[in-house]
Write a protein that holds these residues in place. Sequence first.
Motif, PDB file in Angstrom:
ATOM      1  N   HIS A   1       0.832  -1.202   0.000  1.00  0.00           N
ATOM      2  CA  HIS A   1       0.000   0.000   0.000  1.00  0.00           C
ATOM      3  C   HIS A   1       0.868   1.254   0.000  1.00  0.00           C
ATOM      4  CE1 HIS A   1      -3.673  -2.118   0.195  1.00  0.00           C
ATOM      5  NE2 HIS A   1      -3.598  -2.492   1.441  1.00  0.00           N
ATOM      6  N   TYR A   2       1.964   1.223   0.760  1.00  0.00           N
ATOM      7  CA  TYR A   2       2.850   2.385   0.810  1.00  0.00           C
ATOM      8  C   TYR A   2       3.445   2.678  -0.560  1.00  0.00           C
ATOM      9  CZ  TYR A   2       6.942   5.254   1.822  1.00  0.00           C
ATOM     10  OH  TYR A   2       7.891   6.245   1.801  1.00  0.00           O
ATOM     11  N   ARG A   3       3.892   1.656  -1.259  1.00  0.00           N
ATOM     12  CA  ARG A   3       4.459   1.860  -2.597  1.00  0.00           C
ATOM     13  C   ARG A   3       3.420   2.444  -3.553  1.00  0.00           C
ATOM     14  NH1 ARG A   3       8.170  -3.562  -3.656  1.00  0.00           N
ATOM     15  NH2 ARG A   3       9.681  -3.178  -1.993  1.00  0.00           N
ATOM     16  N   GLU A   4       2.189   1.980  -3.440  1.00  0.00           N
ATOM     17  CA  GLU A   4       1.093   2.545  -4.236  1.00  0.00           C
ATOM     18  C   GLU A   4       0.960   4.043  -3.989  1.00  0.00           C
ATOM     19  OE1 GLU A   4      -3.129   0.909  -4.884  1.00  0.00           O
ATOM     20  OE2 GLU A   4      -2.324  -0.033  -3.080  1.00  0.00           O
ATOM     21  N   VAL A   5       0.945   4.401  -2.716  1.00  0.00           N
ATOM     22  CA  VAL A   5       0.771   5.802  -2.334  1.00  0.00           C
ATOM     23  C   VAL A   5       1.906   6.651  -2.894  1.00  0.00           C
ATOM     24  CG1 VAL A   5       0.816   7.383  -0.371  1.00  0.00           C
ATOM     25  CG2 VAL A   5      -0.587   5.332  -0.274  1.00  0.00           C
ATOM     26  N   VAL A   6       3.138   6.182  -2.733  1.00  0.00           N
ATOM     27  CA  VAL A   6       4.295   6.936  -3.215  1.00  0.00           C
ATOM     28  C   VAL A   6       4.223   7.112  -4.721  1.00  0.00           C
ATOM     29  CG1 VAL A   6       6.794   6.856  -3.519  1.00  0.00           C
ATOM     30  CG2 VAL A   6       5.784   6.294  -1.293  1.00  0.00           C
ATOM     31  N   GLU A   7       3.897   6.045  -5.447  1.00  0.00           N
ATOM     32  CA  GLU A   7       3.830   6.123  -6.911  1.00  0.00           C
ATOM     33  C   GLU A   7       2.807   7.158  -7.361  1.00  0.00           C
ATOM     34  OE1 GLU A   7       2.902   3.187 -10.755  1.00  0.00           O
ATOM     35  OE2 GLU A   7       2.989   2.356  -8.736  1.00  0.00           O
ATOM     36  N   PHE A   8       1.616   7.124  -6.747  1.00  0.00           N
ATOM     37  CA  PHE A   8       0.552   8.044  -7.155  1.00  0.00           C
ATOM     38  C   PHE A   8       0.847   9.471  -6.696  1.00  0.00           C
ATOM     39  CE2 PHE A   8      -3.612  10.098  -6.669  1.00  0.00           C
ATOM     40  CZ  PHE A   8      -4.145   9.873  -7.931  1.00  0.00           C
ATOM     41  N   ALA A   9       1.302   9.628  -5.449  1.00  0.00           N
ATOM     42  CA  ALA A   9       1.535  10.965  -4.904  1.00  0.00           C
ATOM     43  C   ALA A   9       2.644  11.693  -5.653  1.00  0.00           C
ATOM     44  CB  ALA A   9       1.866  10.872  -3.419  1.00  0.00           C
ATOM     45  N   GLU A  10       3.704  10.992  -6.025  1.00  0.00           N
ATOM     46  CA  GLU A  10       4.790  11.629  -6.777  1.00  0.00           C
ATOM     47  C   GLU A  10       4.327  12.026  -8.172  1.00  0.00           C
ATOM     48  OE1 GLU A  10       8.079   8.945  -6.663  1.00  0.00           O
ATOM     49  OE2 GLU A  10       8.711   9.570  -4.642  1.00  0.00           O
ATOM     50  N   ARG A  11       3.527  11.187  -8.780  1.00  0.00           N
ATOM     51  CA  ARG A  11       3.044  11.498 -10.132  1.00  0.00           C
ATOM     52  C   ARG A  11       2.095  12.689 -10.124  1.00  0.00           C
ATOM     53  NH1 ARG A  11       0.628   6.670 -11.645  1.00  0.00           N
ATOM     54  NH2 ARG A  11      -1.485   7.433 -11.278  1.00  0.00           N
ATOM     55  N   GLU A  12       1.233  12.756  -9.109  1.00  0.00           N
ATOM     56  CA  GLU A  12       0.208  13.797  -9.064  1.00  0.00           C
ATOM     57  C   GLU A  12       0.616  15.001  -8.212  1.00  0.00           C
ATOM     58  OE1 GLU A  12      -2.519  13.564 -10.917  1.00  0.00           O
ATOM     59  OE2 GLU A  12      -1.854  11.594 -11.656  1.00  0.00           O
ATOM     60  N   LYS A  13       1.803  14.951  -7.578  1.00  0.00           N
ATOM     61  CA  LYS A  13       2.306  16.054  -6.745  1.00  0.00           C
ATOM     62  C   LYS A  13       1.335  16.391  -5.612  1.00  0.00           C
ATOM     63  CE  LYS A  13       5.599  16.400  -9.808  1.00  0.00           C
ATOM     64  NZ  LYS A  13       6.890  15.709  -9.567  1.00  0.00           N
TER      65      LYS A  13
END
Length: 448
Positions: free
Chosen positions: A332-344
């Motif tokens: 779940h953490y990796r999911e969050v990081v991937e999405f949050a970095e892409r969407e700022k």
Amino acid sequence: MHLAAFMNAGPQGTVGWRHPEAGDGFLSGAHYARIARVLEDACFDMVFIPDAMAVPRSLGNSFEPAVKWGSGTPRLDPMPVITTMAAVTTNLGVAATMSTGYQEPYNVARNLATLDHLTAGRAGWNVVTSFQDAEAQNFGQDKLPERAERYRRAEEFLEVSTRLWDSWSDDVLIRDKATGVFGRPEEVEAIDHEGDFFRVQGPLSVPRPPQGYPVIIQAGASPAGRDFASRWADVIFCSHESLASAIDFYADIKQRAASFGRDPSQVRILPAATVVVGTDVRDAMAKHEAFADLVSVEAGLSRLAYHVNVDLTKYDLDGPLPSLEVVGVEGHYREVVEFAEREKLTVAEIGRWYGARTEGNMIGSARDIADTMEQWMREGAADGFMIQATHVPGAFEDVAREVVPELQRRGLFRTSYTEGETLRDRLGLNRPERGEWRNRAASVVKKP
């Protein structure tokens, strides 16, 4: 394609209980019986219930947000729930989560062997090592043991459990009324296990399960978790923010399984898919946006803090999420990081998104969703899907009424249960021979 349903024994998600079409009977057996019938009528392989042994305290070191917003609590014991669901069905597999951290192998092996017999081979076990300090604090510990220690315990737990299931051969019982001989004692053996965590004499008090071993489910995402899952799991549940990450994970797990001497086709990988069905994409997006509008920042952060086991209130909510070295559920953490970095995204924005996130980009018409599922299968990202519902029973009913018929028209999904009698048969998995544990246990199997 294989389809499983992922649902809480309690409120669904963070705000699933607020959905206008959500049922409010999660404390009643009738609620789970209704869902079980919907899933069986749609020919699902199984229903799978997560669990945790605590009310979350991750946000602000308090259980108040979890209770206020219904994030991660209440949670009913999944074993009576899946027994209720099994009692009203004849084909649907039923799987419960039980932690290797706060159970004993003999109890778990006995419970699952019993359930497998009573359901004629439909039982499954989702193996977890626990991920919240709040769980540890209900069992005499201040904090969870380190991840490596939790997996060492889990390794031994699985070895003991499978040896207990194997402590009876398949043909022990005679039940000859004329001679009075009930069984063959030479076909039953003690396991006499003495390890770092457990000392278990055996044998089990229940004959060998119909499936040999109940179907073993795991969701390890860390390197240690992937190795553990690749050796032990029949079904791997995962969660991805993109098709690319799902393809990478799928290939990695299959390669790891092969490196341990397993047939990769005997490991089923089912990514999470939160399905929102509409007449078209615009209609489905409107449904999703109305659902997302129900999420407050605190409710979303409460759910995220629960999953990553980190108090997010100590960070600037208007700033980016800092890198976290130690987390609860790494996938779940990796999911969050991937999405949050892409969407700022800021921490607050992450909270609102996470509270209503839809995994697998399964928003659209039944045809759109079937297209996406077919693409994931074709490109080597999945063997099927773990369907997550925004609300119950309505979201499962939408999938059963709209998406399943579209998959069936394409020849991608069964129209009836014809593969055999057990959950393993439905999943296309071999029945383990007695002694199969030797091919999976870390104490025996070494990675090349």
